[in-house]
Design a protein around this motif. Structure first.
Motif, mmCIF file in Angstrom:
data_model
loop_
_atom_site.group_PDB
_atom_site.id
_atom_site.type_symbol
_atom_site.label_atom_id
_atom_site.label_comp_id
_atom_site.label_asym_id
_atom_site.label_seq_id
_atom_site.Cartn_x
_atom_site.Cartn_y
_atom_site.Cartn_z
ATOM 1 N N THR A 20 -3.083 0.530 14.512
ATOM 2 C CA THR A 20 -4.288 0.745 13.713
ATOM 3 C C THR A 20 -4.043 0.466 12.229
ATOM 4 O OG1 THR A 20 -3.790 3.107 13.582
ATOM 5 C CG2 THR A 20 -5.265 2.396 15.340
ATOM 6 N N ALA A 21 -3.220 1.275 11.590
ATOM 7 C CA ALA A 21 -2.943 1.090 10.164
ATOM 8 C C ALA A 21 -2.224 -0.229 9.917
ATOM 9 C CB ALA A 21 -2.114 2.259 9.637
ATOM 10 N N GLY A 22 -1.317 -0.586 10.809
ATOM 11 C CA GLY A 22 -0.595 -1.850 10.651
ATOM 12 C C GLY A 22 -1.516 -3.055 10.753
ATOM 13 N N SER A 23 -2.454 -3.000 11.686
ATOM 14 C CA SER A 23 -3.406 -4.103 11.834
ATOM 15 C C SER A 23 -4.314 -4.224 10.616
ATOM 16 C CB SER A 23 -4.261 -3.912 13.086
ATOM 17 O OG SER A 23 -3.465 -4.018 14.237
ATOM 18 N N ALA A 24 -4.788 -3.089 10.126
ATOM 19 C CA ALA A 24 -5.636 -3.105 8.931
ATOM 20 C C ALA A 24 -4.876 -3.685 7.742
ATOM 21 C CB ALA A 24 -6.132 -1.696 8.613
ATOM 22 N N TYR A 25 -3.632 -3.276 7.575
ATOM 23 C CA TYR A 25 -2.804 -3.772 6.477
ATOM 24 C C TYR A 25 -2.597 -5.281 6.583
ATOM 25 C CZ TYR A 25 1.229 -4.338 3.401
ATOM 26 O OH TYR A 25 2.087 -4.759 2.426
ATOM 27 N N SER A 26 -2.348 -5.761 7.797
ATOM 28 C CA SER A 26 -2.086 -7.192 7.977
ATOM 29 C C SER A 26 -3.305 -8.050 7.683
ATOM 30 C CB SER A 26 -1.580 -7.479 9.397
ATOM 31 O OG SER A 26 -2.618 -7.329 10.344
ATOM 32 N N CYS A 27 -4.488 -7.436 7.728
ATOM 33 C CA CYS A 27 -5.736 -8.161 7.434
ATOM 34 C C CYS A 27 -6.269 -7.834 6.039
ATOM 35 C CB CYS A 27 -6.799 -7.803 8.472
ATOM 36 S SG CYS A 27 -6.389 -8.311 10.132
ATOM 37 N N PHE A 28 -5.461 -7.155 5.226
ATOM 38 C CA PHE A 28 -5.856 -6.734 3.874
ATOM 39 C C PHE A 28 -7.107 -5.857 3.902
ATOM 40 C CE2 PHE A 28 -3.738 -10.867 3.601
ATOM 41 C CZ PHE A 28 -2.650 -10.533 2.818
ATOM 42 N N ALA A 29 -7.266 -5.038 4.960
ATOM 43 C CA ALA A 29 -8.445 -4.189 5.112
ATOM 44 C C ALA A 29 -8.105 -2.706 5.076
ATOM 45 C CB ALA A 29 -9.152 -4.530 6.423
ATOM 46 N N GLU A 30 -6.912 -2.350 4.614
ATOM 47 C CA GLU A 30 -6.489 -0.954 4.659
ATOM 48 C C GLU A 30 -7.329 -0.034 3.780
ATOM 49 O OE1 GLU A 30 -3.678 -2.927 1.658
ATOM 50 O OE2 GLU A 30 -4.651 -3.479 3.527
ATOM 51 N N ALA A 31 -8.068 -0.571 2.814
ATOM 52 C CA ALA A 31 -8.942 0.266 1.987
ATOM 53 C C ALA A 31 -10.215 0.664 2.735
ATOM 54 C CB ALA A 31 -9.315 -0.462 0.700
#
Length: 76
Positions: A20-31
């Motif tokens: 979850t968090a890793g996928s968001a980070y990899s897509c620059f969507a963690e915010a």
């Protein structure tokens, strides 16, 4: 019923976090997504599950949430 996870149970939880968090980070969507925090988008499912490798495929979906609204609730 809510359970407290032991250190032994942490491995599957770390896999969920990576997904979850890793996928968001990899897509620059963690915010916007990737973790359960106020103001973030949170689509998730609540499962009735036993954290044992031989029992994982027996998991049952209890609720599904999308866009901040419950879209499925198991009735039995």
């Amino acid at each position: 019923e809510i359970y407290t996870l032991s250190l032994h149970d942490a491995l599957p939880i770390s896999a969920v976090a990576a997904d979850t968090a890793g996928s968001a980070y990899s897509c620059f969507a963690e915010a916007q997504t990737g973790s359960l925090e106020a103001g973030k988008k949170a689509d998730f499912a609540i499962l009735d599950i036993q954290w044992k490798p031989e029992k994982l495929l027996e998991a049952v979906v209890v609720e599904t949430w999308f866009g901040g609204k419950r879209v499925f609730e198991r009735t039995t």
